[in-house]
Design a protein around this motif. Sequence first.
Motif, PDB file in Angstrom:
ATOM      1  N   GLY A   1      31.719  41.043  38.629  1.00  0.00           N
ATOM      2  CA  GLY A   1      32.867  41.899  38.897  1.00  0.00           C
ATOM      3  C   GLY A   1      33.431  41.794  40.296  1.00  0.00           C
ATOM      4  O   GLY A   1      33.908  42.792  40.858  1.00  0.00           O
ATOM      5  N   VAL A   2      33.403  40.605  40.872  1.00  0.00           N
ATOM      6  CA  VAL A   2      33.974  40.418  42.201  1.00  0.00           C
ATOM      7  C   VAL A   2      35.495  40.588  42.118  1.00  0.00           C
ATOM      8  O   VAL A   2      36.167  39.873  41.368  1.00  0.00           O
ATOM      9  N   GLN A   3      36.021  41.517  42.882  1.00  0.00           N
ATOM     10  CA  GLN A   3      37.445  41.853  42.804  1.00  0.00           C
ATOM     11  C   GLN A   3      38.314  41.032  43.755  1.00  0.00           C
ATOM     12  O   GLN A   3      39.493  40.813  43.480  1.00  0.00           O
ATOM     13  N   GLU A   4      37.753  40.608  44.859  1.00  0.00           N
ATOM     14  CA  GLU A   4      38.509  39.828  45.840  1.00  0.00           C
ATOM     15  C   GLU A   4      39.017  38.542  45.193  1.00  0.00           C
ATOM     16  O   GLU A   4      38.265  37.793  44.574  1.00  0.00           O
ATOM     17  N   SER A   5      40.305  38.261  45.351  1.00  0.00           N
ATOM     18  CA  SER A   5      40.903  37.117  44.656  1.00  0.00           C
ATOM     19  C   SER A   5      40.542  35.775  45.286  1.00  0.00           C
ATOM     20  O   SER A   5      40.509  34.752  44.593  1.00  0.00           O
TER      21      SER A   5
ATOM     22  N   ASN B   1      33.070  36.457  37.841  1.00  0.00           N
ATOM     23  CA  ASN B   1      33.591  37.375  36.828  1.00  0.00           C
ATOM     24  C   ASN B   1      32.499  38.303  36.314  1.00  0.00           C
ATOM     25  O   ASN B   1      32.727  39.504  36.122  1.00  0.00           O
TER      26      ASN B   1
ATOM     27  N   HIS C   1      37.733  33.611  43.735  1.00  0.00           N
ATOM     28  CA  HIS C   1      38.154  33.151  42.410  1.00  0.00           C
ATOM     29  C   HIS C   1      39.105  31.954  42.535  1.00  0.00           C
ATOM     30  O   HIS C   1      39.000  30.982  41.774  1.00  0.00           O
TER      31      HIS C   1
END
Length: 217
Positions: free
Chosen positions: A121-125, A118, A128
């Motif tokens: 800023g890792v955008q790939e789901s 988080n 997560h």
Amino acid sequence: MDELIRNLAVYALPVLFALTMHDAAQAFVAKRFGDNTAHAAGRTTFNPLAHIDPIGTIVIPVVMYLTVHFVFGYAKPLPINYGQMRNPKRDMAWVALSGPGANFVMALIWLLLAIFLNYFGVQESFPHLVAEAGVQTNLWLMAFNLLPIPSMDGGRVLFSILPHKAAFQFARLEPYGFIILLALIFLKVIGYWLFWVGVIANLLLHLIVYPLNFLLT
């Protein structure tokens, strides 16, 4: 089918490492207290291949997920000879607790990974989801193994702290441990145990990472 493949991909590493760390920790602690059996069998390693049981680690969890949406699995039986320990009744508790303790530490590591994903800023789901699965899997395995019934880690801890007479009366229930476990699952009692132990452990995890969260926000 796509959802099944996605869920298997998300949970594969968390489940594998959760089982591996649990058994490796117990083998290591048993060795420290004088029992070299698990170490001689190659179980103090972090290599998952040394701990995987094809049926218990792979087939049963997948079949249960597909049929009852409740996942249960196990690694290879860990060979421990408590009679070789310096104080078997006392040391049994430390060996038993080391497995759930390792799972709590693993849950903390996965939670830290989620925080840094988080933060950066890792955008790939996918990462997560894997980190979330890592926390959930390890807390579930920790709570499950702490059930105070014979043959489970919680049962061994209970045996260790009970007076000698009561402890050996309790140990006589061990042949029926699996039946007791199935009864608890059928009666849905186990769900309450897993929920409350999980809530407490999750609260403790977030208390531990609170200073880091504070610094990163």
